[in-house]
Design a protein around this motif. Structure first.
Motif, short mmCIF file in Angstrom:
data_model
loop_
_atom_site.label_atom_id
_atom_site.label_comp_id
_atom_site.label_asym_id
_atom_site.label_seq_id
_atom_site.Cartn_x
_atom_site.Cartn_y
_atom_site.Cartn_z
N ARG A 1 0.86 -1.32 -0.15
CA ARG A 1 0.00 -0.08 -0.23
C ARG A 1 0.88 0.94 -0.05
NH1 ARG A 1 -3.13 -0.71 5.25
NH2 ARG A 1 -1.38 -2.49 5.47
N LEU A 2 0.54 2.01 -0.73
CA LEU A 2 1.44 3.41 -0.96
C LEU A 2 0.68 4.70 -0.70
CD1 LEU A 2 3.87 3.51 -4.05
CD2 LEU A 2 2.30 5.19 -3.69
N GLY A 3 1.63 5.62 -0.31
CA GLY A 3 1.03 6.86 -0.03
C GLY A 3 2.21 7.97 -0.72
N VAL B 1 2.65 8.72 5.36
CA VAL B 1 2.54 7.42 6.18
C VAL B 1 0.85 7.21 6.36
CG1 VAL B 1 2.59 6.46 8.41
CG2 VAL B 1 4.41 7.34 7.32
N SER B 2 0.03 8.42 6.55
CA SER B 2 -1.25 8.28 6.69
C SER B 2 -1.84 7.73 5.36
CB SER B 2 -1.73 9.82 6.82
OG SER B 2 -3.33 9.64 6.94
N PHE C 1 -0.61 4.17 11.27
CA PHE C 1 0.77 4.23 11.51
C PHE C 1 1.28 5.76 12.19
CE2 PHE C 1 2.41 0.13 10.11
CZ PHE C 1 1.49 -0.18 9.60
N GLY C 2 0.39 6.51 12.40
CA GLY C 2 0.72 7.83 13.36
C GLY C 2 1.77 7.86 14.36
N ARG C 3 1.63 6.50 15.08
CA ARG C 3 2.50 6.30 16.21
C ARG C 3 4.13 6.45 16.01
NH1 ARG C 3 0.66 1.37 14.90
NH2 ARG C 3 2.30 -0.39 14.41
N ALA D 1 -1.17 10.66 15.13
CA ALA D 1 -2.33 10.18 14.32
C ALA D 1 -3.44 11.37 14.27
CB ALA D 1 -2.53 8.78 14.93
N ALA D 2 -3.54 11.81 15.43
CA ALA D 2 -4.77 12.91 15.44
C ALA D 2 -4.73 13.73 14.40
CB ALA D 2 -4.72 13.33 16.83
N ASN D 3 -3.64 14.16 13.82
CA ASN D 3 -3.33 15.27 12.96
C ASN D 3 -3.21 14.82 11.57
OD1 ASN D 3 -3.12 17.00 15.15
ND2 ASN D 3 -1.11 16.76 15.59
N ASP D 4 -3.15 13.53 11.14
CA ASP D 4 -3.40 13.19 9.95
C ASP D 4 -4.12 13.50 9.03
OD1 ASP D 4 -0.66 11.81 10.53
OD2 ASP D 4 -1.70 9.88 10.66
N GLU D 5 -3.90 13.89 7.68
CA GLU D 5 -4.75 14.14 6.82
C GLU D 5 -5.32 13.18 5.95
OE1 GLU D 5 -2.01 18.16 5.74
OE2 GLU D 5 -3.62 17.73 4.47
#
Length: 297
Positions: free
Chosen positions: A254-256, A275-276, A283-285, A292-296
């Motif tokens: 899987r790719l971002g 990563v998100s 995987f925000g950790r 993780a709470a700030n991931d878009e």
């Protein structure tokens, strides 16, 4: 005869270092900072010797867009007319390895100063690598990747250009470890790293972010569309089965893709976004508590 040290020199007259006991040196003379920048883009150099007067003084040199790349890749030595302690500290904070007075800059002294600066640069790089390398694959780890990205992004602020970070979450490592053992899983990781590296240019960076997470930094792009092309190429390369412990092991991915500056203007923001996208926010950790709470997306 040992390999020569390649020096690019901003000076009115390149120093004669042919007979220096600290060499051998090969010196390329330049008259403007832009010429130095062109030389560094053309080929990595062991050291850069800069006449402060030709550079326009401390502040102009410190503001030179090519300085972040120069101090990252080469040992930079500055020669100035009786530099003050404040000027020396300003240059050292910018990454310069040494500052010497013009009256001391004889060929004999310059040869010694350049060689020691080169060796200090190499020792510092070895220390960074010792603490910033994933031991299983030999790839830079997250710390080293972010450090490298930060240097490049500082350069991008002065010279805007496309740049992208691709994160790949590979599926198959945990199954391989469960069925074939830890060493087999490590072999699989090493083979995946080699395959990723073989699909890229020498200027691109592959890093390990975790047991089944890799990052690819595309530092120099002609256009933002190039990132999509490279991403497809990486997926095709990883999609071919691996041979491990005499067995065929399939690996999925899987790719971002995080694009600068669209998806972030600093290293952590770009990494967090990519990563998100690759991991669905799971995987925000890796990026620190609360990331993780700030991931878009």
């Amino acid at each position: 005869m040992s390999e020569p040290f390649h020096i690019v020199c901003l000076c009115a007259q390149p120093p004669d270092l042919v007979t220096s006991a600290f060499g051998p040196f090969v010196v390329q003379g330049c008259r403007r900072l832009q010429e130095v920048d062109d030389q560094l883009h053309e080929q990595e150099r062991d050291a850069v010797l800069i006449d402060l007067a030709l550079a326009g003084g401390v502040e102009r040199l410190a503001a030179w867009p090519g300085l972040p790349r120069a101090v990252l890749e080469s040992a930079v030595v500055v020669v100035g007319p009786e530099p003050t302690p404040a000027e020396c500290l300003r240059l050292l904070q910018a990454g310069v390895r040494d500052v010497i007075s013009s009256r001391e800059a004889t060929p004999e002294v310059l040869g010694r100063v350049l060689r020691l600066a080169i060796e200090r640069q190499r020792i510092a790089e070895a220390e960074r690598r010792a603490y910033s390398i994933d031991l299983t694959t030999g790839l830079p780890n997250q710390h080293q990747l972010q450090e490298h990205m930060s240097h490049l992004l500082a350069l991008r602020e002065r010279e805007p250009a496309p740049m992208a970070l691709i994160v790949l979450h590979l599926d198959g490592f945990r199954a391989a470890e469960a069925h074939l053992g830890t060493e087999a899983a490590n072999v699989l990781r090493r083979k995946a790293a080699v395959r990723l590296r073989g699909s890229l240019r020498a200027s691109d960076v592959v890093a390990s972010l975790g047991p089944d997470l890799f990052a690819v930094l595309l530092a120099w792009l002609d256009s933002s569309d190039d990132a999509t092309h490279v991403a497809r190429k990486l997926l095709a390369a990883i999609g071919q089965p691996f041979q491990v412990a005499g067995q065929e092991v399939p690996v999925g991915a899987r790719l971002g893709v995080g694009q600068y500056p669209l998806h972030g203007a600093d290293a952590q923001a770009l990494l967090r976004y990519a990563v998100s996208q690759a991991s669905g926010g799971g995987f925000g950790r890796l990026l620190g508590q609360g990331a993780a709470a700030n991931d878009e997306g």
